[in-house]
Structure formats: structure tokens, C-alpha cells
Design a protein around this motif. Structure first.
Motif, PDB file in Angstrom:
ATOM      1  N   UNK A 463       0.565  -1.140   0.095  1.00 18.57           N
ATOM      2  CA  UNK A 463      -0.025   0.015   0.011  1.00 18.57           C
ATOM      3  C   UNK A 463       0.879   1.234  -0.034  1.00 18.57           C
ATOM      4  N   UNK A 464       0.623   2.183  -1.002  1.00 17.23           N
ATOM      5  CA  UNK A 464       1.376   3.257  -0.863  1.00 17.23           C
ATOM      6  C   UNK A 464       0.886   4.209   0.251  1.00 17.23           C
ATOM      7  N   UNK A 465      -0.399   3.972   0.955  1.00 21.99           N
ATOM      8  CA  UNK A 465      -0.402   4.848   2.325  1.00 21.99           C
ATOM      9  C   UNK A 465       0.511   4.240   3.324  1.00 21.99           C
ATOM     10  N   UNK A 466       0.991   3.252   3.371  1.00 16.79           N
ATOM     11  CA  UNK A 466       1.831   2.726   4.280  1.00 16.79           C
ATOM     12  C   UNK A 466       3.112   3.280   4.129  1.00 16.79           C
ATOM     13  N   UNK A 467       3.665   3.799   3.036  1.00 17.40           N
ATOM     14  CA  UNK A 467       5.021   4.096   2.926  1.00 17.40           C
ATOM     15  C   UNK A 467       5.235   5.164   3.914  1.00 17.40           C
ATOM     16  N   UNK A 468       6.570   5.576   4.223  1.00 19.36           N
ATOM     17  CA  UNK A 468       6.986   6.444   4.982  1.00 19.36           C
ATOM     18  C   UNK A 468       8.207   7.156   4.328  1.00 19.36           C
ATOM     19  N   UNK A 469       7.875   7.990   3.201  1.00 23.52           N
ATOM     20  CA  UNK A 469       8.915   8.574   2.347  1.00 23.52           C
ATOM     21  C   UNK A 469       9.251  10.157   2.790  1.00 23.52           C
ATOM     22  N   UNK A 470      10.421  10.393   2.201  1.00 23.36           N
ATOM     23  CA  UNK A 470      10.638  11.719   2.669  1.00 23.36           C
ATOM     24  C   UNK A 470      11.894  12.287   1.682  1.00 23.36           C
ATOM     25  N   UNK A 471      12.055  13.416   1.309  1.00 22.31           N
ATOM     26  CA  UNK A 471      13.246  14.175   0.587  1.00 22.31           C
ATOM     27  C   UNK A 471      14.023  14.794   1.659  1.00 22.31           C
ATOM     28  N   UNK A 472      15.282  14.523   1.526  1.00 23.88           N
ATOM     29  CA  UNK A 472      16.327  15.159   2.667  1.00 23.88           C
ATOM     30  C   UNK A 472      17.355  16.002   2.037  1.00 23.88           C
ATOM     31  N   UNK A 473      17.398  17.199   2.238  1.00 25.17           N
ATOM     32  CA  UNK A 473      18.245  18.147   1.571  1.00 25.17           C
ATOM     33  C   UNK A 473      19.469  18.619   2.690  1.00 25.17           C
ATOM     34  N   UNK A 474      20.666  18.533   2.176  1.00 26.82           N
ATOM     35  CA  UNK A 474      22.205  18.796   2.752  1.00 26.82           C
ATOM     36  C   UNK A 474      22.361  20.167   2.507  1.00 26.82           C
ATOM     37  N   UNK A 475      22.617  20.612   3.669  1.00 19.35           N
ATOM     38  CA  UNK A 475      22.852  22.062   3.588  1.00 19.35           C
ATOM     39  C   UNK A 475      24.337  22.361   3.957  1.00 19.35           C
ATOM     40  N   UNK A 476      24.615  23.828   4.445  1.00 21.62           N
ATOM     41  CA  UNK A 476      25.867  24.225   4.741  1.00 21.62           C
ATOM     42  C   UNK A 476      26.349  23.646   6.201  1.00 21.62           C
ATOM     43  N   UNK A 477      27.321  23.356   6.529  1.00 16.27           N
ATOM     44  CA  UNK A 477      27.764  22.819   7.839  1.00 16.27           C
ATOM     45  C   UNK A 477      26.958  21.797   8.315  1.00 16.27           C
ATOM     46  N   UNK A 478      26.884  20.771   7.269  1.00 16.98           N
ATOM     47  CA  UNK A 478      26.150  19.363   7.715  1.00 16.98           C
ATOM     48  C   UNK A 478      25.060  19.550   8.235  1.00 16.98           C
ATOM     49  N   UNK A 479      24.119  20.661   7.785  1.00 15.63           N
ATOM     50  CA  UNK A 479      22.998  20.529   8.175  1.00 15.63           C
ATOM     51  C   UNK A 479      21.993  19.676   7.274  1.00 15.63           C
ATOM     52  N   UNK A 480      20.707  19.478   7.574  1.00 11.57           N
ATOM     53  CA  UNK A 480      19.797  18.665   7.034  1.00 11.57           C
ATOM     54  C   UNK A 480      18.517  18.977   7.226  1.00 11.57           C
ATOM     55  N   UNK A 481      17.784  19.086   6.201  1.00 12.05           N
ATOM     56  CA  UNK A 481      16.333  19.313   6.328  1.00 12.05           C
ATOM     57  C   UNK A 481      15.589  18.247   5.609  1.00 12.05           C
ATOM     58  N   UNK A 482      14.871  17.624   6.511  1.00 11.90           N
ATOM     59  CA  UNK A 482      14.173  16.298   6.028  1.00 11.90           C
ATOM     60  C   UNK A 482      12.632  16.794   5.656  1.00 11.90           C
ATOM     61  N   UNK A 483      11.996  16.590   4.586  1.00 12.19           N
ATOM     62  CA  UNK A 483      10.646  16.896   4.412  1.00 12.19           C
ATOM     63  C   UNK A 483       9.748  15.600   4.180  1.00 12.19           C
ATOM     64  N   UNK A 484       8.803  15.361   4.940  1.00 11.37           N
ATOM     65  CA  UNK A 484       8.049  14.089   4.609  1.00 11.37           C
ATOM     66  C   UNK A 484       7.132  14.592   3.519  1.00 11.37           C
ATOM     67  N   UNK A 485       6.761  13.363   2.646  1.00 19.71           N
ATOM     68  CA  UNK A 485       6.191  13.407   1.326  1.00 19.71           C
ATOM     69  C   UNK A 485       4.756  12.532   1.742  1.00 19.71           C
ATOM     70  N   UNK A 486       3.781  12.817   0.986  1.00 15.29           N
ATOM     71  CA  UNK A 486       2.588  11.905   0.996  1.00 15.29           C
ATOM     72  C   UNK A 486       2.279  11.358  -0.382  1.00 15.29           C
TER      73      UNK A 486
END
Length: 650
Positions: A463-486
Motif C-alpha cells: 500500500x502506498x498509504x503505508x510508505x514513510x517517504x521523505x526528501x532530505x536536503x543537505x545544507x551548509x555545515x552538515x545541516x539536514x532538512x528532512x521533508x516528509x512526502x505524502x
């Protein structure tokens, strides 16, 4: 060629005002990194995509990665980025690849380090959510997900398909869902320049690129379906630019290697033009596009996590040198499930090959098979194999002109859960070393007789509804922004795909006198694998030097004959000794490209690495069937200048 100013304005002024120009640099992990560099170097493109994963890639390295002995990502994907990074920065080309394989985060972090070391302003991101190994580890208590073909009640699963559930010591080593383009689009919306994914579907990078470029919504199904097929056309290395092409023999051989890969120019409405860079070898014609279109199809519906493409109305047209337009694709909502590839340690494989020459070959192989089975029975092993096949490969040439042309071989293929069973088979090579048929010989190296562990494949849906997906963007000084997707906002339940014989078949005698000729003298074909199943598409060519143009009455007449002649019963007849009553066949037509298409369920056994077939990926199935001798109307043979050639070759 764009100027530097145009490069810098590509994403602010040009996006959405013209077709997205998407180049592909890989169709498998073996494609060297220089193909990415060439796609950036030889001309102007907006995106470079790469598909590095066959079904088993991730599984092959999963255990080594877990043990710290493999990085988990594909080396050729890194090689391509490393070679191309300066051009990516200069030309502002975005890269989307699934070469992260089992470890997209690891490859993304390595690429980010490269970007930082160069001082470039390029944002790197990675996709997570396809890896479901933890969810699948305990299937004996949780249950096994439904099989990919479970909705089709006409399909019989190959023997041992459910071994990972029903037998002990079949541990799952990888489980990866096929993701769509939603994470890719979200990454591009947040400024990503290089996106590293794991098991996204082969066409998903192209869908994501076109989706973002044209600012589509997730319910623009016609547009998304067009991008899906554009991705399908260019995802396989050089398959659309002359490689693996059924009509290759009518072109100069020098044009068929060291080629550049395809480019799809995807328009706002989802239609596309397939092309390539000039300056290197290869070619794009209606026939190369048709061949790739027909590769690995599921019938008239092509499924992806974001859209279902309806293919019945597909059309192609040559619109310039190395430029072919494809259109007519319609879209429907995607299914609520996505494909889930589960690989497990299935046991051990071994293979023995022995040769025979000339006189009495059939009797020789019969003797050898009886002797080996006698030895196995005496050892108490004959009924211990999961698979034990004695395959006779080739036939000796009558009145042979050399010993090589008189030689064929017997391939003994064995699979068992216990390596000792395979070792028992190997031991007979010594026991019976001096008991054999006349003229017995083989290669001097029998290492393939030694059991080796193998992985087998269970294709499932999840089921696609059971997936836990995200896009994760690497930034300066090893920062990480994780954005869940639907998951998709709108889905449509899976149903049985259409299958039918032709409507209003022509009377075959109406085409005039016939001659015995090979089917391939008048049609081309393309075949491939879908797990346990093979697809085969036959079509009337238009771009071969010997073919008659689409404006010729013979073109339409050949199509009327082909659709009327190639029934399911005729396909079964052509399979001859290879036919099994357990196979299930779907048949559809694509009249816009004059093609008849079949899916043969179960012909590849368990598929991929667990198949006993010599051609486990069905790559040669289309050419085998084109070589079958059938009754072909003489006027079609004469129209293509084939009458004399056909007679001489039989």
C-alpha cells in the motif's frame, strides 16, 4: 547551444516556456560514468537522469553493505557525478539518479562533500522510504504481501514461488518499494540540484523532472502518463538510439556501438520528442522508438506510483533527423499499491556444460542424462533438488563445414536448498569421468559445477498509504532538512488488464499466394522480462532500409495480416516444445504503431536470478519467434526485397 547567461536563467525564465530537455546517462549499473559527462558536454540539456538498478542490484549488495563491506550505492553513479560536476555547475544542469541503491544517503553525502570541496553552489538531496526490510523480516508471523499478479486469477505461480514463506532458512535480504516522482518533485521545489534516490521506478526521475519543469499537479494524469512513457523510452541506456535493436543488421555495424544515449524533450501536454546529441554515433528512428516502447510492457496499461498510462492510442512520427515524436498516451489515477521487490536467500545453484559433436548427438545427450540421474538416485539425491533440468542447447549443422559448426551442448542446471545436494551432482563428474558417450568433451574448467548461493525474487504489492517517504536536503555545515512526502491524493483500484483477439480479422487467403519464410522477414519484435513473465511485441517496420514507407498500401495490408495472423493460438504454436499449459497469455494491439503485443505469464519461472532459463530475462525471445517459419504473403516479401533472401536462408 545556450550561452552562459541562458544557463543561469534556465530555472527562472525558461522553465515551463518550452519542452523540458531530459537526457539519460544510464540504464544499468555497468554503464560507465563518462556517459553522464557526454550528455552534459555534447549539447544543452536541462536534466540528466540515470537508472542504475536492475531488479536484483540492491539485493546483491545488501548483505555486504550491512557487514560494512560495500558502500551500498553504485560506483558508476558516483563516477558519473565526479566526472561531470564542473559541467553541472557551469551549465546549471540538474541530476536525478537512482544510483543510491541501498544507501542513497551515503552517496548523497559523498557528492555533497565533493560540491563543498569545489566551492560550488549546488544543493544535494536524497530520497528515503523505499527500503522496507525491517517491515518484511518476520513474514511468517506478519504474513507475506500479495503477489504482484494476484489480481489475475488466470495466472498460475511457478513452483517454489512461496518458498520464503513455506520453507525454513529462506531469509529475506532486501525489500524495496518502487517509489514514484513525488519526492523528486518536492526536492526540486526546494532547490535541489542533484537528487540521489534508491529504488524509485525506472521512469520516475524523468517524470519528476518534467512534472517540476511544467508545474503540473498530481492529478494531471494525461501529462504525467506522457512523461512516464518518455521516461520508459530513454531509461535503458542506448536502447532507443540503436542498441538491442531488432533491425540492426540493415545498418552499418560501426554505427551500433560507442553510441550516445537518448534525450526526451517533454512538452507541456506530456507528449515528447525522442532525440540524441549529434557528434557521436547511434540513431533514433520510428523503429528504434517502437522497439523500446514495446520493451517490458505489462500490456496496454503501464503502472507507476504516480499514474497509470493507457497505451492503446500511441503513435509515433519521424519529425527530423534523429527526432521521433510520440503521442496518444492517456492517463488514469495510479493504483493504491506499488510494486515491492523482495529478495531472499533461496539456496544454491550449479551448472554443468558438456559438449557433443555430430553423429548421434541426441542419443549422446540421452545417455548422459540417464547416467547422471542414475548416479543421483544411487546417492539418494535425485528427488532433493528444487530444480534439475537437462537442457539441450543448439543443433549440429547438417554436413558441417567445421567441428565447431557440428558441436552443441547439454546444460545441466540445478537448484537446491542444501549445498550438499549440488555437491553430489558435481561429484558425478569425477565418478563418471571415464564413462561417457563417444567424442565427449567439455570446457576444462568446471567451477560452475561448484554450488554458489543465489537470491530468488518474490514480486509483491504494497500500500502506498503505508510508505514513510521523505526528501532530505543537505545544507551548509552538515545541516539536514528532512521533508516528509505524502501518497497520491487520488488512486484507482487495480483490475484485470484487457486481453483480446483482433476485431474483424481479415481472411488470410485474401492476401494472395504465400511462401514459407521467417516471420522476421516482414516484422520486427522486442521482448523483455517482468519478473516471472515475458512480454513480446511484434510490429511492422517503417524505417529499415528494406521497409516500405507508411504511405504504401503494403504497410496497412501487412498490419491487417499481422493482427489477423498472430493470435494467441498461433503464438502457442510457435512456442512449440517450449509451451507449457500452465502459461497464461494476454494479447492486445497498438494500431497506431502497427503492433501486436503479448504477455506470457510464468514462462520465466520465478524470474531474475532464480530462473533456470538460459535467457532468463527473455531478451532473445522476440528474435527466436521471428525466426519461426510461417506462411507469409509473397507480396509482402517482394515489397521488402526478401523473397530470395528468405529462400536462401531456410
Amino acid at each position: 547551444m545556450a550561452t552562459n547567461s541562458q544557463y543561469s536563467n534556465r530555472w527562472t525564465e525558461q522553465r515551463g516556456t518550452r519542452p523540458a530537455r531530459i537526457a539519460n546517462c544510464s540504464g544499468y549499473k555497468a554503464d560507465p560514468g563518462y556517459h553522464m559527462r557526454l550528455q552534459a558536454e555534447l549539447g544543452d540539456v536541462d536534466y540528466i537522469t540515470g537508472d542504475y538498478l536492475a531488479e536484483v542490484n540492491i539485493a546483491e549488495n545488501a548483505q555486504a553493505h550491512a557487514a560494512g563491506q560495500h558502500p551500498g550505492w553504485e560506483q558508476t553513479a558516483w563516477d558519473g557525478i565526479e566526472q561531470t560536476i564542473d559541467l553541472l555547475n557551469e551549465k546549471r544542469i540538474k541530476v536525478i539518479v537512482n544510483g543510491g541503491a541501498h544507501n542513497p544517503q551515503g552517496l548523497a553525502e559523498k557528492v555533497h562533500e565533493l560540491v563543498v570541496s569545489k566551492g560550488y553552489n549546488l544543493k544535494v538531496a536524497y530520497v528515503l522510504g523505499d527500503n522496507l526490510i525491517e517491515e518484511m523480516r518476520d513474514i511468517k508471523s506478519k504474513g507475506l504481501p500479495a503477489h504482484l499478479d494476484s489480481a489475475n486469477d488466470g495466472v498460475r505461480y511457478a513452483e517454489h514461488t512461496l518458498d520464503l514463506l513455506e520453507k525454513e532458512n529462506k531469509p529475506i535480504v532486501s525489500a524495496n518499494a518502487y517509489l514514484g516522482a513525488r519526492e523528486i518533485v518536492k526536492g526540486l521545489e526546494n532547490g535541489a540540484d542533484i537528487i540521489i534516490a534508491g529504488r524509485v521506478a525506472d521512469a520516475s526521475p524523468v517524470i519528476g523532472a518534467a512534472w517540476f519543469w511544467h508545474s503540473w499537479s498530481d492529478t494531471d494524469f494525461d501529462e504525467l502518463a506522457g512523461a512516464l512513457i518518455a521516461g520508459h523510452l530513454i531509461e535503458c541506456s542506448g536502447y532507443v538510439t540503436g542498441s538491442n535493436f531488432a533491425g540492426f543488421y540493415e545498418y552499418p555495424y560501426e554505427d551500433l556501438f560507442d553510441i550516445t544515449f537518448g534525450i526526451a524533450e517533454v512538452e507541456r501536454d506530456g507528449t515528447c520528442v525522442v532525440t540524441k546529441h549529434e557528434g557521436k554515433k547511434g540513431f533514433v528512428t520510428e523503429d528504434t522508438v517502437k522497439c523500446q516502447f514495446l520493451y517490458e510492457l505489462q500490456g496496454n496499461e503501464y503502472l507507476n506510483s504516480d499514474v497509470k498510462a493507457i497505451l492503446d492510442g500511441v503513435k509515433v512520427e519521424q519529425v527530423g533527423k534523429n527526432r521521433v515524436r510520440l503521442w496518444g498516451i492517456k492517463g488514469r489515477p495510479p493504483p493504491p499499491t506499488t510494486k515491492l521487490a523482495i529478495f531472499y536467500a533461496a539456496g544454491f545453484q550449479s551448472e554443468i556444460v558438456v559438449n557433443a559433436t555430430g553423429y548421434g548427438t541426441n542419443e549422446k545427450f540421452e545417455l548422459y542424462e540417464r547416467m547422471m540421474k542414475f548416479g543421483l538416485k544411487r546417492l539418494g539425491l535425485l528427488d532433493k533438488f528444487d530444480v534439475l533440468e537437462f537442457q539441450r542447447i543448439g543443433i549440429p549443422e547438417p554436413n558441417p563445414r567445421s567441428q565447431l559448426r557440428s558441436t552443441s551442448y547439454l546444460r545441466i542446471f540445478a537448484e537446491a536448498s542444501d549445498a550438499a545436494v549440488n555437491l553430489g551432482l558435481a561429484s558425478l563428474l569425477g565418478e563418471f569421468a571415464m564413462q561417457h558417450y563417444s567424442g565427449f568433451h567439455s570446457t576444462m574448467d568446471h567451477r560452475t559445477a561448484v554450488p554458489k548461493p543465489y537470491l530468488s525474487y518474490y514480486p509483491a504489492i504494497y500500500p502506498q498509504s503505508s510508505l514513510k517517504t521523505s526528501i532530505n536536503l543537505l545544507g551548509p555545515n552538515n545541516t539536514l532538512t528532512s521533508i516528509p512526502t505524502t501518497p497520491p491524493t487520488k488512486t484507482e483500484a487495480l483490475t484485470k488488464r484487457p486481453t483480446y483477439e483482433t476485431a474483424n480479422p481479415a481472411i488470410l487467403t485474401s492476401f494472395g499466394p504465400t511462401a514459407k519464410a521467417r516471420l522476421g522477414d516482414v516484422v520486427l519484435a522486442r521482448s523483455g522480462d517482468k519478473g516471472a513473465n515475458a512480454n513480446i511485441g511484434f510490429f511492422v517496420p517503417t524505417a529499415l532500409p528494406s521497409s516500405y514507407p507508411s504511405s504504401s498500401p503494403l504497410y496497412e495490408e501487412t498490419w491487417d495480416w499481422l493482427r489477423s495472423y498472430l493470435t494467441v493460438a498461433k503464438l502457442q504454436e510457435m512456442f512449440a516444445d517450449s509451451w507449457n499449459p500452465d502459461f497464461f497469455v494476454e494479447r492486445v494491439e497498438f494500431p497506431g504503431i502497427k503492433a501486436v503485443h503479448f504477455v506470457v505469464y510464468g514462462v520465466l519461472g520465478r524470474g531474475v536470478s532464480g530462473s533456470s532459463r538460459l535467457d532468463a530475462f527473455a531478451k532473445g525471445m522476440g528474435d527466436w519467434l521471428r525466426d519461426c517459419v510461417v506462411d507469409v504473403p509473397v507480396k509482402f516479401l517482394e515489397g521488402r526485397g526478401k523473397t530470395g533472401a528468405a529462400k536462401a536462408s531456410l
